[in-house]
Design a protein around this motif. Structure first.
Motif, PDB file in Angstrom:
ATOM      1  N   HIS A 134       0.842  -1.196   0.000  1.00  0.00           N
ATOM      2  CA  HIS A 134       0.000   0.000   0.000  1.00  0.00           C
ATOM      3  C   HIS A 134       0.879   1.249   0.000  1.00  0.00           C
ATOM      4  O   HIS A 134       1.587   1.500   0.973  1.00  0.00           O
ATOM      5  CB  HIS A 134      -0.874  -0.023   1.256  1.00  0.00           C
ATOM      6  CG  HIS A 134      -1.819   1.123   1.339  1.00  0.00           C
ATOM      7  ND1 HIS A 134      -1.456   2.346   1.847  1.00  0.00           N
ATOM      8  CD2 HIS A 134      -3.118   1.238   0.961  1.00  0.00           C
ATOM      9  CE1 HIS A 134      -2.499   3.164   1.786  1.00  0.00           C
ATOM     10  NE2 HIS A 134      -3.505   2.519   1.263  1.00  0.00           N
ATOM     11  N   HIS A 135       0.848   1.988  -1.102  1.00  0.00           N
ATOM     12  CA  HIS A 135       1.648   3.213  -1.184  1.00  0.00           C
ATOM     13  C   HIS A 135       0.718   4.368  -1.589  1.00  0.00           C
ATOM     14  O   HIS A 135       0.667   4.769  -2.750  1.00  0.00           O
ATOM     15  CB  HIS A 135       2.801   3.032  -2.183  1.00  0.00           C
ATOM     16  CG  HIS A 135       3.877   4.072  -2.076  1.00  0.00           C
ATOM     17  ND1 HIS A 135       5.207   3.780  -1.848  1.00  0.00           N
ATOM     18  CD2 HIS A 135       3.831   5.415  -2.164  1.00  0.00           C
ATOM     19  CE1 HIS A 135       5.916   4.900  -1.810  1.00  0.00           C
ATOM     20  NE2 HIS A 135       5.107   5.907  -2.005  1.00  0.00           N
ATOM     21  N   PHE A 136      -0.045   4.837  -0.641  1.00  0.00           N
ATOM     22  CA  PHE A 136      -0.945   6.006  -0.747  1.00  0.00           C
ATOM     23  C   PHE A 136      -2.229   5.792  -1.545  1.00  0.00           C
ATOM     24  O   PHE A 136      -3.228   6.415  -1.246  1.00  0.00           O
ATOM     25  CB  PHE A 136      -0.238   7.230  -1.350  1.00  0.00           C
ATOM     26  CG  PHE A 136       0.847   7.833  -0.513  1.00  0.00           C
ATOM     27  CD1 PHE A 136       0.950   7.549   0.852  1.00  0.00           C
ATOM     28  CD2 PHE A 136       1.786   8.692  -1.065  1.00  0.00           C
ATOM     29  CE1 PHE A 136       1.960   8.124   1.619  1.00  0.00           C
ATOM     30  CE2 PHE A 136       2.793   9.272  -0.300  1.00  0.00           C
ATOM     31  CZ  PHE A 136       2.877   8.976   1.033  1.00  0.00           C
TER      32      PHE A 136
ATOM     33  N   GLY B  66      12.318  22.879  -2.149  1.00  0.00           N
ATOM     34  CA  GLY B  66      12.345  23.804  -1.019  1.00  0.00           C
ATOM     35  C   GLY B  66      12.573  23.137   0.325  1.00  0.00           C
ATOM     36  O   GLY B  66      12.275  23.707   1.370  1.00  0.00           O
ATOM     37  N   TRP B  67      13.099  21.913   0.309  1.00  0.00           N
ATOM     38  CA  TRP B  67      13.355  21.190   1.559  1.00  0.00           C
ATOM     39  C   TRP B  67      14.783  21.456   2.035  1.00  0.00           C
ATOM     40  O   TRP B  67      15.699  21.590   1.212  1.00  0.00           O
ATOM     41  CB  TRP B  67      13.165  19.672   1.354  1.00  0.00           C
ATOM     42  CG  TRP B  67      11.756  19.287   0.993  1.00  0.00           C
ATOM     43  CD1 TRP B  67      10.661  20.103   0.943  1.00  0.00           C
ATOM     44  CD2 TRP B  67      11.301  17.979   0.618  1.00  0.00           C
ATOM     45  NE1 TRP B  67       9.557  19.383   0.568  1.00  0.00           N
ATOM     46  CE2 TRP B  67       9.908  18.080   0.361  1.00  0.00           C
ATOM     47  CE3 TRP B  67      11.917  16.736   0.481  1.00  0.00           C
ATOM     48  CZ2 TRP B  67       9.131  16.986  -0.036  1.00  0.00           C
ATOM     49  CZ3 TRP B  67      11.150  15.645   0.087  1.00  0.00           C
ATOM     50  CH2 TRP B  67       9.771  15.769  -0.156  1.00  0.00           C
ATOM     51  N   GLU B  68      14.952  21.502   3.360  1.00  0.00           N
ATOM     52  CA  GLU B  68      16.295  21.744   3.906  1.00  0.00           C
ATOM     53  C   GLU B  68      17.222  20.566   3.592  1.00  0.00           C
ATOM     54  O   GLU B  68      16.833  19.394   3.669  1.00  0.00           O
ATOM     55  CB  GLU B  68      16.243  21.946   5.438  1.00  0.00           C
ATOM     56  CG  GLU B  68      17.615  22.320   5.998  1.00  0.00           C
ATOM     57  CD  GLU B  68      17.655  22.488   7.516  1.00  0.00           C
ATOM     58  OE1 GLU B  68      16.606  22.348   8.177  1.00  0.00           O
ATOM     59  OE2 GLU B  68      18.762  22.752   8.028  1.00  0.00           O
TER      60      GLU B  68
ATOM     61  N   PHE C 148       6.085  10.748 -11.085  1.00  0.00           N
ATOM     62  CA  PHE C 148       4.981  11.633 -10.714  1.00  0.00           C
ATOM     63  C   PHE C 148       5.020  11.903  -9.212  1.00  0.00           C
ATOM     64  O   PHE C 148       4.856  10.983  -8.421  1.00  0.00           O
ATOM     65  CB  PHE C 148       3.662  10.953 -11.109  1.00  0.00           C
ATOM     66  CG  PHE C 148       2.441  11.693 -10.666  1.00  0.00           C
ATOM     67  CD1 PHE C 148       1.994  12.804 -11.368  1.00  0.00           C
ATOM     68  CD2 PHE C 148       1.725  11.275  -9.550  1.00  0.00           C
ATOM     69  CE1 PHE C 148       0.856  13.487 -10.961  1.00  0.00           C
ATOM     70  CE2 PHE C 148       0.583  11.956  -9.143  1.00  0.00           C
ATOM     71  CZ  PHE C 148       0.156  13.064  -9.850  1.00  0.00           C
ATOM     72  N   GLU C 149       5.241  13.160  -8.853  1.00  0.00           N
ATOM     73  CA  GLU C 149       5.401  13.489  -7.437  1.00  0.00           C
ATOM     74  C   GLU C 149       4.102  14.080  -6.854  1.00  0.00           C
ATOM     75  O   GLU C 149       4.026  15.246  -6.505  1.00  0.00           O
ATOM     76  CB  GLU C 149       6.610  14.419  -7.258  1.00  0.00           C
ATOM     77  CG  GLU C 149       6.890  14.901  -5.842  1.00  0.00           C
ATOM     78  CD  GLU C 149       6.926  13.816  -4.768  1.00  0.00           C
ATOM     79  OE1 GLU C 149       7.338  12.687  -5.056  1.00  0.00           O
ATOM     80  OE2 GLU C 149       6.510  14.117  -3.642  1.00  0.00           O
ATOM     81  N   TRP C 150       3.064  13.259  -6.789  1.00  0.00           N
ATOM     82  CA  TRP C 150       1.827  13.584  -6.066  1.00  0.00           C
ATOM     83  C   TRP C 150       1.332  14.998  -6.342  1.00  0.00           C
ATOM     84  O   TRP C 150       1.158  15.355  -7.508  1.00  0.00           O
ATOM     85  CB  TRP C 150       2.013  13.292  -4.563  1.00  0.00           C
ATOM     86  CG  TRP C 150       2.552  11.906  -4.323  1.00  0.00           C
ATOM     87  CD1 TRP C 150       3.765  11.562  -3.812  1.00  0.00           C
ATOM     88  CD2 TRP C 150       1.899  10.648  -4.640  1.00  0.00           C
ATOM     89  NE1 TRP C 150       3.908  10.182  -3.766  1.00  0.00           N
ATOM     90  CE2 TRP C 150       2.783   9.613  -4.261  1.00  0.00           C
ATOM     91  CE3 TRP C 150       0.659  10.290  -5.191  1.00  0.00           C
ATOM     92  CZ2 TRP C 150       2.469   8.257  -4.427  1.00  0.00           C
ATOM     93  CZ3 TRP C 150       0.346   8.938  -5.353  1.00  0.00           C
ATOM     94  CH2 TRP C 150       1.254   7.955  -4.965  1.00  0.00           C
TER      95      TRP C 150
END
Ligand code: FCB
Length: 426
Positions: free
Chosen positions: A117-119, A316-318, A386-388
């Motif tokens: 199960h992946h989302f 935009g992630w650290e 595909f990034e959601w």
């Protein structure tokens, strides 16, 4: 013999691999996410997953690309909507298709790390029996019983659920993912049922005689107070760490699910069979978030800061590899071997992935030196996908994918991955 000390090397049985999930790569799937897209819920309301990167059609050509990286494990997921497009109606050709793909991996010397199960869910699941309904578990039970049969005779690792914390936050508390709820009571019930879902899946495997290691892949964020001195920001950090990072993992260790998210949800429940119900801890690590208490709803401000002036990733992630080491040491509390089930970055120009990989693998070595039993590292991702909510802008792939031609291109990060996976030193 090389003179590298043994703790500066990855031992021969350390597993290097790559990861994807079905909906993000396979293509042509109708499920709750494709409905979500049609409802205009992505950042770009016109964006669609569509044929993704055609990994279903091109799977057998993609296997040699995995081998070329020196990878010996591949994390992939079963798309529930593909194998059960209508409630109670299994598509036998789709099950056979997965079986052929798993066998092709094994034949190529690649261990499948299979996620159930992946989302995503079949459309009917969220329409009729979302996770807060007890009937969700009946549907899940039927599905995982077939998943267990699919794996007969194969040497695999299983992650039952991917990031249940993200699904619960995004889908049941913040209305950002299907089913689009923001309801604390339903979220708690869904949380408890997902713990039960893990237990049922593991039981289905054991009933079938599978000895495969079974765990979940958990999203683990480092949290920091936005104002270091501020007691309410500090309290938020503690609450986020306990509820977001650890509540699910704690439930799988102690058998008790406990949530305490003032203003959102709270509850405590003992869950039959959940005590000591994993064989490893799966860590998905990406970044750190700063939390600031706000006097008005939504009460929490969540931001990524470039604390060390290293430059944020393109999403935009650290850039915070130290947090990876801290996370690996933190999950030692579960007393199980650790698998890094995801780690990577959005790097659109492809200029930073080598450095990211090296910095994060260095943390794995350091954690191992500190006694953390890390058994494997699976990079997210094998190729762009595909990034959601962000759809196609991000690029997480070791291989770059041109979506017009679907060509997969080798990158410098592929070289680096291969060098480390085969040479065993950084
Ligand atoms: C994780 C998800 C995975 C992918 C990466 C970037 O949270 O499990 O599907 O989107 O983030």
């Amino acid at each position: 013999m090389s003179s590298t000390p043994s703790d500066a090397r990855f031992p021969d049985d350390f597993v290097f691999g790559v990861a994807t999930s079905a909906y993000q790569v396979e293509g042509d799937i109708e499920n709750d996410w494709s409905d979500w897209e049609r409802a205009g819920k992505l950042k770009d309301p016109q964006a669609r997953c569509g044929d993704a990167v055609q990994h279903w059609a091109r799977f057998f050509d993609d296997v040699p690309l995995i081998s070329a990286l020196g990878a010996t494990a591949y994390r992939l997921s079963i798309e529930w909507a593909r194998v059960e497009p209508r409630r109670g109606h299994f598509d036998e050709a789709a099950w056979a298709g997965y079986r052929a793909r798993l066998e092709a991996l094994v034949k190529a010397g690649i261990t499948p790390v299979v996620t159930f199960h992946h989302f995503t869910h079949p459309r009917w699941f969220h329409q009729e029996t979302p996770w807060h309904e007890p009937a969700s578990l009946g549907a899940w039970q039927r599905y995982v019983t077939r998943c267990a049969a699919l794996l007969d005779g194969l040497d695999v690792v299983v992650t039952t659920l991917n990031e249940p914390n993200v699904l619960l936050l995004g889908g049941y508390l913040a209305a950002q993912m299907p089913p689009g709820l923001a309801d604390g009571r339903k979220a708690f019930a869904a949380f408890a049922n997902l713990v039960r879902a893990h237990v049922l899946a593991r039981q289905a495997l054991r009933d079938r005689g599978h000895r495969a290691p079974v765990g979940i892949a958990q999203n683990l964020l480092r949290f920091a107070p936005a104002r270091r001195w501020h007691p309410l920001d500090q309290a938020l950090q503690r609450l986020a760490d306990a509820n977001y990072n650890h509540a699910f993992l704690e439930a799988l260790k102690t058998g008790v699910l406990q949530l305490q998210m003032p203003g959102f949800t709270a509850g405590r429940e003992r869950i039959d069979g959940a005590e000591d119900s994993t064989d490893f801890t799966g860590v998905n690590y990406y970044t750190r978030a700063h939390l600031r208490f706000l006097a008005r709803p939504p009460f929490v401000d969540f931001s990524f800061r470039d604390v060390h002036r290293r430059g944020l990733t393109d999403l935009g992630w650290e850039w915070f590899p130290e947090g990876f080491g801290e996370t690996l040491r933190q999950v030692q509390r579960y007393g199980k071997p650790v698998w890094v089930t995801e780690n990577g970055l959005d790097d659109r120009a492809g200029s930073r992935r080598v450095a990211y990989l090296r910095a994060h693998l260095a943390q794995v070595l350091e954690a191992r030196r500190d006694g953390v039993d890390v058994r494997g590292y699976l990079h997210w991702s094998l190729m762009d996908n595909f990034e959601w909510l962000e759809a196609w802008a991000p690029r997480f792939g070791l291989y770059r994918v041109d979506r017009d031609t679907m060509a997969r291109t080798w990158t410098p990060a592929c070289d680096e991955f291969r060098r480390v996976a085969t040479g065993r030193v950084l």
